[in-house]
Design an enzyme around this catalytic site. Sequence first.
Site, PDB file in Angstrom:
ATOM      1  N   SER A  43       0.816  -1.209   0.000  1.00  0.00           N
ATOM      2  CA  SER A  43       0.000   0.000   0.000  1.00  0.00           C
ATOM      3  C   SER A  43       0.850   1.259   0.000  1.00  0.00           C
ATOM      4  CB  SER A  43      -0.876   0.008   1.252  1.00  0.00           C
ATOM      5  OG  SER A  43      -1.638   1.186   1.298  1.00  0.00           O
ATOM      6  N   LYS A  88       2.782  -3.765   7.109  1.00  0.00           N
ATOM      7  CA  LYS A  88       2.987  -4.007   5.665  1.00  0.00           C
ATOM      8  C   LYS A  88       4.422  -3.655   5.271  1.00  0.00           C
ATOM      9  CE  LYS A  88      -1.633  -3.624   3.614  1.00  0.00           C
ATOM     10  NZ  LYS A  88      -1.663  -4.997   3.084  1.00  0.00           N
ATOM     11  N   PRO A 134       4.487   6.497   9.453  1.00  0.00           N
ATOM     12  CA  PRO A 134       3.968   5.885  10.689  1.00  0.00           C
ATOM     13  C   PRO A 134       2.792   6.649  11.301  1.00  0.00           C
ATOM     14  CG  PRO A 134       6.298   6.556  10.932  1.00  0.00           C
ATOM     15  CD  PRO A 134       5.913   6.830   9.520  1.00  0.00           C
ATOM     16  N   ASP A 135       2.692   7.971  10.999  1.00  0.00           N
ATOM     17  CA  ASP A 135       1.576   8.754  11.567  1.00  0.00           C
ATOM     18  C   ASP A 135       0.321   8.702  10.710  1.00  0.00           C
ATOM     19  OD1 ASP A 135       3.192   9.514  13.633  1.00  0.00           O
ATOM     20  OD2 ASP A 135       3.930  11.317  12.586  1.00  0.00           O
ATOM     21  N   HIS A 136       0.344   7.902   9.679  1.00  0.00           N
ATOM     22  CA  HIS A 136      -0.824   7.798   8.793  1.00  0.00           C
ATOM     23  C   HIS A 136      -2.031   7.339   9.622  1.00  0.00           C
ATOM     24  CE1 HIS A 136      -3.389   6.656   5.467  1.00  0.00           C
ATOM     25  NE2 HIS A 136      -2.500   7.127   4.622  1.00  0.00           N
TER      26      HIS A 136
HETATM   27  N1  LIG Z   1      -8.602  -1.307   0.413  1.00  0.00           N
HETATM   28  C1  LIG Z   1      -7.754  -0.430  -0.095  1.00  0.00           C
HETATM   29  O1  LIG Z   1      -8.121   0.676  -0.523  1.00  0.00           O
HETATM   30  C2  LIG Z   1      -6.291  -0.786  -0.158  1.00  0.00           C
HETATM   31  C3  LIG Z   1      -5.364   0.189  -0.524  1.00  0.00           C
HETATM   32  C4  LIG Z   1      -4.029  -0.171  -0.682  1.00  0.00           C
HETATM   33  C5  LIG Z   1      -3.630  -1.483  -0.444  1.00  0.00           C
HETATM   34  N2  LIG Z   1      -4.547  -2.418  -0.036  1.00  0.00           N
HETATM   35  C6  LIG Z   1      -4.079  -3.804   0.147  1.00  0.00           C
HETATM   36  O2  LIG Z   1      -4.276  -4.480  -1.087  1.00  0.00           O
HETATM   37  C7  LIG Z   1      -4.406  -5.896  -0.833  1.00  0.00           C
HETATM   38  C8  LIG Z   1      -5.659  -6.420  -1.510  1.00  0.00           C
HETATM   39  O3  LIG Z   1      -6.794  -5.763  -0.980  1.00  0.00           O
HETATM   40  P1  LIG Z   1      -8.279  -6.362  -1.174  1.00  0.00           P
HETATM   41  O4  LIG Z   1      -9.233  -5.353  -0.637  1.00  0.00           O
HETATM   42  O5  LIG Z   1      -8.457  -6.862  -2.555  1.00  0.00           O
HETATM   43  O6  LIG Z   1      -8.184  -7.607  -0.181  1.00  0.00           O
HETATM   44  P2  LIG Z   1      -9.363  -8.507   0.431  1.00  0.00           P
HETATM   45  O7  LIG Z   1     -10.539  -8.520  -0.490  1.00  0.00           O
HETATM   46  O8  LIG Z   1      -9.608  -8.095   1.854  1.00  0.00           O
HETATM   47  O9  LIG Z   1      -8.695  -9.951   0.405  1.00  0.00           O
HETATM   48  C9  LIG Z   1      -7.753 -10.349   1.360  1.00  0.00           C
HETATM   49  C10 LIG Z   1      -7.330 -11.771   1.034  1.00  0.00           C
HETATM   50  O10 LIG Z   1      -6.395 -12.196   2.038  1.00  0.00           O
HETATM   51  C11 LIG Z   1      -6.794 -13.506   2.426  1.00  0.00           C
HETATM   52  N3  LIG Z   1      -6.365 -13.815   3.781  1.00  0.00           N
HETATM   53  C12 LIG Z   1      -6.554 -13.068   4.897  1.00  0.00           C
HETATM   54  N4  LIG Z   1      -6.072 -13.747   5.969  1.00  0.00           N
HETATM   55  C13 LIG Z   1      -5.584 -14.938   5.499  1.00  0.00           C
HETATM   56  C14 LIG Z   1      -4.979 -16.062   6.088  1.00  0.00           C
HETATM   57  N5  LIG Z   1      -4.774 -16.120   7.410  1.00  0.00           N
HETATM   58  N6  LIG Z   1      -4.581 -17.098   5.293  1.00  0.00           N
HETATM   59  C15 LIG Z   1      -4.809 -17.062   3.954  1.00  0.00           C
HETATM   60  N7  LIG Z   1      -5.395 -16.021   3.324  1.00  0.00           N
HETATM   61  C16 LIG Z   1      -5.780 -14.984   4.093  1.00  0.00           C
HETATM   62  C17 LIG Z   1      -8.303 -13.498   2.356  1.00  0.00           C
HETATM   63  O11 LIG Z   1      -8.773 -14.837   2.350  1.00  0.00           O
HETATM   64  P3  LIG Z   1     -10.288 -15.211   2.799  1.00  0.00           P
HETATM   65  O12 LIG Z   1     -11.125 -15.004   1.564  1.00  0.00           O
HETATM   66  O13 LIG Z   1     -10.175 -16.642   3.195  1.00  0.00           O
HETATM   67  O14 LIG Z   1     -10.664 -14.294   3.930  1.00  0.00           O
HETATM   68  C18 LIG Z   1      -8.494 -12.788   1.023  1.00  0.00           C
HETATM   69  O15 LIG Z   1      -8.312 -13.692  -0.038  1.00  0.00           O
HETATM   70  C19 LIG Z   1      -4.412  -6.063   0.677  1.00  0.00           C
HETATM   71  O16 LIG Z   1      -3.102  -6.354   1.113  1.00  0.00           O
HETATM   72  C20 LIG Z   1      -4.820  -4.651   1.150  1.00  0.00           C
HETATM   73  O17 LIG Z   1      -4.374  -4.397   2.467  1.00  0.00           O
HETATM   74  C21 LIG Z   1      -5.864  -2.094   0.099  1.00  0.00           C
END
Ligand SMILES: NC(=O)c1ccc[n+]([C@@H]2O[C@H](COP(=O)([O-])OP(=O)(O)OC[C@H]3O[C@@H](n4cnc5c(N)ncnc54)[C@H](OP(=O)(O)O)[C@@H]3O)[C@@H](O)[C@H]2O)c1
Length: 259
Positions: free
Chosen positions: A142, A163, A148-150
């Site tokens: 991400s 992360k 860190p202050d985000h």
């Molecule tokens: N949301 C944002 O705007 C944003 C911005 C920047 C970066 N990101 C990052 O981008 C990435 C993708 O985001 P997303 O929203 O598409 O993710 P998401 O839909 O929340 O999917 C997360 C995935 O991680 C898997 N997971 C979680 N814990 C697990 C475990 N213990 N063992 C195996 N698999 C596990 C989940 O599996 P299950 O289906 O089994 O739960 C799911 O397949 C993430 O790293 C997120 O933090 C997000």
Amino acid sequence: MTRNVPAWVRPLLVALTTVVTASCTGASKAPQTVLVAGATGQTGQQIVKHLKTAGYRVRALVRDADKAKEQLGPEVDYAVGDVKEAAAVSAAMAGVTAVISSIGARSRDGPDRPEVIDYQGVRNLVDAAKAARVRQFVLVSSRGVTQPDHPLNRMFGDVLIWKLRGEDYLRGSGLPYTVVRSSGLLNEPGGTGDLVFEQGDRRLTSVLSIPRDDVALVCVQALTYPEARFRTFEVHRTDGPPVTDWKAKFAGLKPDPKP
Ligand SMILES: NC(=O)c1ccc[n+]([C@@H]2O[C@H](COP(=O)([O-])OP(=O)(O)OC[C@H]3O[C@@H](n4cnc5c(N)ncnc54)[C@H](OP(=O)(O)O)[C@@H]3O)[C@@H](O)[C@H]2O)c1
């Protein structure tokens, strides 16, 4: 030279020559297997889609095989396991050429908090990939991880701090890698604008966004170009024509300093 060889031996010789030539030149047409961790997630499903389109064989590391099969279909090879379990992660790596991880914690506290998923889970994946001599590891991370202050750190269990620890572990592993730091994720079709690649993590996450579909395509394209290796970059969508020259896009990035 094969004139004195019995007729029944000739096809065997041809097959043997083909195998030896392919393995010496790297010209084997066998599709490469890519392990997708987080394949059932919203970005993970798009990654699987783009890998299939590009002709890769997909192995999905999933916690719930029935749910995964409904989402991803039958042409995927399923490895059932949790990223917290090192043995299951190692077993999933057999025969894998590359890994793309889009795992992310879904709760701020408890056994699946960011420290455990975004750091220790990534560590388990990296260790197993290294042991299996995987050729490349692409990590979805991400924008904002170096801040860190985000506010996200206060709101969600220091998620960006963990992360960054996961990224650092990958960068220090010796594995060829690409770290794709996504901006705010959107559930919209990809290919609807230009993509900006930036380095240095200087801008705030909240104002920039990108469809999950585009992040997934960036991850899959990163497998093709050596210019994407040993690079960490932020990515967001802007107005303009969709990317066509991926090689040039990756070549515009500076390699990371050696850890
Ligand atoms: N949301 C944002 O705007 C944003 C911005 C920047 C970066 N990101 C990052 O981008 C990435 C993708 O985001 P997303 O929203 O598409 O993710 P998401 O839909 O929340 O999917 C997360 C995935 O991680 C898997 N997971 C979680 N814990 C697990 C475990 N213990 N063992 C195996 N698999 C596990 C989940 O599996 P299950 O289906 O089994 O739960 C799911 O397949 C993430 O790293 C997120 O933090 C997000």
